[in-house]
Design an enzyme around this catalytic site. Structure first.
Site, PDB file in Angstrom:
ATOM      1  N   TRP A 165       0.805  -1.224   0.000  1.00  0.00           N
ATOM      2  CA  TRP A 165       0.000   0.000   0.000  1.00  0.00           C
ATOM      3  C   TRP A 165       0.832   1.266   0.000  1.00  0.00           C
ATOM      4  O   TRP A 165       0.312   2.342  -0.246  1.00  0.00           O
ATOM      5  CB  TRP A 165      -0.932   0.017   1.225  1.00  0.00           C
ATOM      6  CG  TRP A 165      -0.214  -0.253   2.514  1.00  0.00           C
ATOM      7  CD1 TRP A 165      -0.129  -1.460   3.160  1.00  0.00           C
ATOM      8  CD2 TRP A 165       0.568   0.662   3.296  1.00  0.00           C
ATOM      9  NE1 TRP A 165       0.654  -1.342   4.290  1.00  0.00           N
ATOM     10  CE2 TRP A 165       1.088  -0.051   4.391  1.00  0.00           C
ATOM     11  CE3 TRP A 165       0.877   2.018   3.172  1.00  0.00           C
ATOM     12  CZ2 TRP A 165       1.905   0.537   5.360  1.00  0.00           C
ATOM     13  CZ3 TRP A 165       1.692   2.609   4.134  1.00  0.00           C
ATOM     14  CH2 TRP A 165       2.194   1.866   5.209  1.00  0.00           C
ATOM     15  N   ASN A 166       2.149   1.176   0.303  1.00  0.00           N
ATOM     16  CA  ASN A 166       2.894   2.437   0.484  1.00  0.00           C
ATOM     17  C   ASN A 166       3.232   3.125  -0.836  1.00  0.00           C
ATOM     18  O   ASN A 166       3.376   4.342  -0.877  1.00  0.00           O
ATOM     19  CB  ASN A 166       4.136   2.229   1.365  1.00  0.00           C
ATOM     20  CG  ASN A 166       5.133   1.264   0.785  1.00  0.00           C
ATOM     21  OD1 ASN A 166       4.795   0.468  -0.098  1.00  0.00           O
ATOM     22  ND2 ASN A 166       6.348   1.291   1.266  1.00  0.00           N
ATOM     23  N   LYS A 189      -2.124  -9.077  -7.271  1.00  0.00           N
ATOM     24  CA  LYS A 189      -2.969  -8.780  -6.107  1.00  0.00           C
ATOM     25  C   LYS A 189      -2.425  -7.506  -5.464  1.00  0.00           C
ATOM     26  O   LYS A 189      -1.386  -7.524  -4.799  1.00  0.00           O
ATOM     27  CB  LYS A 189      -2.956  -9.928  -5.095  1.00  0.00           C
ATOM     28  CG  LYS A 189      -4.000  -9.708  -4.020  1.00  0.00           C
ATOM     29  CD  LYS A 189      -3.510 -10.094  -2.651  1.00  0.00           C
ATOM     30  CE  LYS A 189      -4.451  -9.554  -1.595  1.00  0.00           C
ATOM     31  NZ  LYS A 189      -4.359  -8.087  -1.434  1.00  0.00           N
ATOM     32  N   PRO A 190      -3.137  -6.376  -5.649  1.00  0.00           N
ATOM     33  CA  PRO A 190      -2.698  -5.146  -4.972  1.00  0.00           C
ATOM     34  C   PRO A 190      -3.132  -5.182  -3.523  1.00  0.00           C
ATOM     35  O   PRO A 190      -3.990  -5.984  -3.147  1.00  0.00           O
ATOM     36  CB  PRO A 190      -3.445  -4.044  -5.736  1.00  0.00           C
ATOM     37  CG  PRO A 190      -4.699  -4.701  -6.221  1.00  0.00           C
ATOM     38  CD  PRO A 190      -4.381  -6.170  -6.426  1.00  0.00           C
ATOM     39  N   GLY A 242       6.845  -6.310   0.347  1.00  0.00           N
ATOM     40  CA  GLY A 242       6.108  -6.217   1.604  1.00  0.00           C
ATOM     41  C   GLY A 242       7.026  -6.540   2.762  1.00  0.00           C
ATOM     42  O   GLY A 242       8.255  -6.445   2.649  1.00  0.00           O
ATOM     43  N   SER A 243       6.422  -6.985   3.856  1.00  0.00           N
ATOM     44  CA  SER A 243       7.215  -7.172   5.076  1.00  0.00           C
ATOM     45  C   SER A 243       8.057  -8.450   4.986  1.00  0.00           C
ATOM     46  O   SER A 243       7.728  -9.389   4.260  1.00  0.00           O
ATOM     47  CB  SER A 243       6.290  -7.257   6.291  1.00  0.00           C
ATOM     48  OG  SER A 243       5.669  -8.518   6.322  1.00  0.00           O
ATOM     49  N   GLU A 264      11.117  -8.026  -2.386  1.00  0.00           N
ATOM     50  CA  GLU A 264      11.581  -6.713  -1.906  1.00  0.00           C
ATOM     51  C   GLU A 264      10.996  -6.563  -0.511  1.00  0.00           C
ATOM     52  O   GLU A 264       9.796  -6.294  -0.362  1.00  0.00           O
ATOM     53  CB  GLU A 264      11.064  -5.589  -2.807  1.00  0.00           C
ATOM     54  CG  GLU A 264      11.548  -5.655  -4.240  1.00  0.00           C
ATOM     55  CD  GLU A 264      13.046  -5.452  -4.385  1.00  0.00           C
ATOM     56  OE1 GLU A 264      13.702  -5.021  -3.412  1.00  0.00           O
ATOM     57  OE2 GLU A 264      13.557  -5.730  -5.470  1.00  0.00           O
ATOM     58  N   LEU A 265      11.825  -6.753   0.515  1.00  0.00           N
ATOM     59  CA  LEU A 265      11.298  -6.855   1.881  1.00  0.00           C
ATOM     60  C   LEU A 265      11.716  -5.646   2.718  1.00  0.00           C
ATOM     61  O   LEU A 265      12.158  -4.637   2.191  1.00  0.00           O
ATOM     62  CB  LEU A 265      11.772  -8.179   2.492  1.00  0.00           C
ATOM     63  CG  LEU A 265      11.426  -9.420   1.645  1.00  0.00           C
ATOM     64  CD1 LEU A 265      11.959 -10.688   2.276  1.00  0.00           C
ATOM     65  CD2 LEU A 265       9.918  -9.526   1.421  1.00  0.00           C
TER      66      LEU A 265
END
Ligand code: SIN
Length: 493
Positions: A165-166, A189-190, A242-243, A264-265
């Site tokens: 979301w960022n 999937k957004p 994401g995380s 990409e974490l």
């Protein structure tokens, strides 16, 4: 989840209301559902609209559509695919005001920053539209007489992408543009918190001539969709931003069908200011890195290490800059800092600040959440932060600059590297020898030297250690979506 909630009217600021889609996008068609998720504006918590809360069955339909489309999309020349991507880029630029407005509405970042993100997102499409013609292989001299060897690059196949979301636009285009350029097709999937930018991008992609099924968007809660995207054997590549904990869990699921994986974490970027730094440059670099997107960026400076001789001057100047920030709803006038994404984000930031205060840190400015319906936290500067505090060990993901004082270069590098993350790092110095020494010693995929910004479509983005696998952007970004194939031929010489 809201069942049966009525579809909302498009936001009144849109020049093209048809860009506001409250439906998923599968096989070139808009798909609605009775089960819906409400999407809220983080600046005031009001419902903006709804998206279908789809599950495994619809995700499988999207995978099937992508697989069908792959058969013909892969056969186009790179030039033909690039021409469609180029039209998509042109349409995004032509509609950038609308796209930026939607982005601010659902994500909260100031409108000027949202405009910047749309340009940044479009730049990946432009870049890979050009790269589509240059997916070069290699010839390798044979190891025996009569042997000819050629290495060709072929698209991996159907790609699944899960985005955060960022950066609701740029994290999509940085994955989807290279995938499409090399001949792959995509199921995306957004984030369920920011789907409308993604859906508007898909609408423009179709208008640009992207064939049905080449780019599909499945909206809804993560678990059922993610299960299909990580286990369906027809998906050959999984790419995620994401995380770190979620990335590890999804990557592990992908291994049952040995998918190619890019991750990409999370980061925990150090930003080091040495005594010999240009003070103004260091402060501006810290502002642009730490407070970009209200601190909700994986490459944000998370730990500000400041050498003793410059510490107090840096702290004073940084605090003065932060005092000038306008905080508010990005759609209601010029702002520098927007809301955080939700109340959980505010609670995490508050927890980090409280933990630091408890451990002896001093608040120079800010330090608390702001009253009101939106999820605002006051831009904050703290001093006397230590490497053991929570804000030094975890990503704060908020507008909080915590300053750690250090004495020597060795100490700074050692503190900087004392983390399992390795995405970005920054430092400020005027000593060219130190620039090379520290640049090479920092354990990060991207190092900014005398700058707080390293991202662009021309540069490889990605991390080392537990911050990820693979690179996005630059010519390296296309490599993540191709397989190398050896053609080894024995001929009669
Ligand atoms: C991120 O950190 O989440 C992406 C930021 C960027 O692309 O610069």
């Amino acid at each position: 989840m809201l069942a049966g909630q009525t579809i909302a009217d498009p936001p009144s600021f849109l020049a093209r209301p048809d860009l506001f889609r409250q439906a998923a996008f599968i096989d070139g068609a808009w798909v609605e559902a009775e089960a819906r998720l409400a999407v809220r504006n983080p600046a005031n918590n009001a419902v903006i609209g709804v998206t279908p809360n789809l599950g495994a069955a619809e995700t499988i339909l999207a995978v099937e559509a992508a697989e069908r489309a792959f058969q013909s999309w892969r056969k186009l020349t790179g030039k033909a695919r690039g021409a469609i991507l180029r039209r998509w880029f042109d349409l995004i630029i032509a509609n950038s005001d609308d796209l930026a407005g939607l982005l601010t509405l659902e994500q909260g970042k100031p409108l000027a920053e949202a405009r910047g993100e749309i340009q940044y997102a479009a730049s990946f499409i432009e870049w890979f539209a050009e790269e589509a013609k240059r997916i070069y292989g290699e010839t390798i001299p044979g190891h025996e007489p009569g042997r000819r060897q050629m290495v060709i690059k072929q698209p991996v196949g159907v790609v699944a992408a899960v985005t955060p979301w960022n950066f609701p636009a740029a994290m999509i285009t940085r994955k989807v543009a290279p995938a499409l350029a090399v001949g792959c097709t995509v199921v995306l999937k957004p984030s369920e918190l920011t789907p409308f930018t993604a859906l508007a991008l898909a609408f423009l992609a179709r208008e640009a001539g992207l064939p049905a099924g080449a780019f599909n968007i499945v909206t809804g809660e993560a678990p059922p969709i993610g299960d299909v995207l990580t286990t369906d054997p027809r998906i050959k590549k999984f790419t995620f931003t994401g995380s770190t904990p979620v990335g590890k869990m999804l990557a592990a699921k992908c291994m049952a069908t040995v998918k190619r994986v890019s991750l990409e974490l999370g980061g925990n970027a150090p930003l080091i200011v040495f005594d010999d730094a240009d003070l103004d440059k260091a402060v501006e670099g810290a502002i642009s890195s730490k407070f970009r997107n209200t601190g909700q960026t994986c490459v944000c400076a998370n730990r500000l290490l400041v050498q003793a001789g410059i510490h107090d001057a840096f702290a004073a100047k940084l605090t003065a800059r932060v005092a000038g920030f306008v905080v508010g709803d990005g759609l209601q006038g010029p702002t520098d800092q927007g809301p955080l994404i939700n109340e959980a984000a505010v609670a995490k930031v508050r927890g980090h600040v409280e933990d630091a205060k408890h451990g002896g840190a001093r608040v120079l400015i800010g330090g608390e959440s702001l009253e009101g319906a939106g999820h605002f936290f006051a831009p904050t500067v703290l001093v006397d932060v230590t490497p053991r505090m929570r804000m030094s060990r975890e990503e704060t993901f908020g507008p909080v600059a915590g300053l750690i004082r250090f004495e020597t270069e060795e100490e700074a590098v050692s503190i900087a590297n004392a983390t399992s993350a390795g995405l970005a790092a920054y430092f400020f110095t005027r000593d060219v020898n130190r620039a090379w020494r520290v640049g090479e010693a920092l354990e990060a995929g991207m190092v900014g030297i005398n700058t707080g910004q390293v991202s662009s479509e021309t540069a490889p983005f990605g991390g080392v250690k537990e911050s990820g696998l693979g690179r996005e952007g630059a010519h390296y970004g296309a490599d993540e979506f191709v397989e190398l194939k050896l053609l080894s031929s024995d001929i009669n010489d």
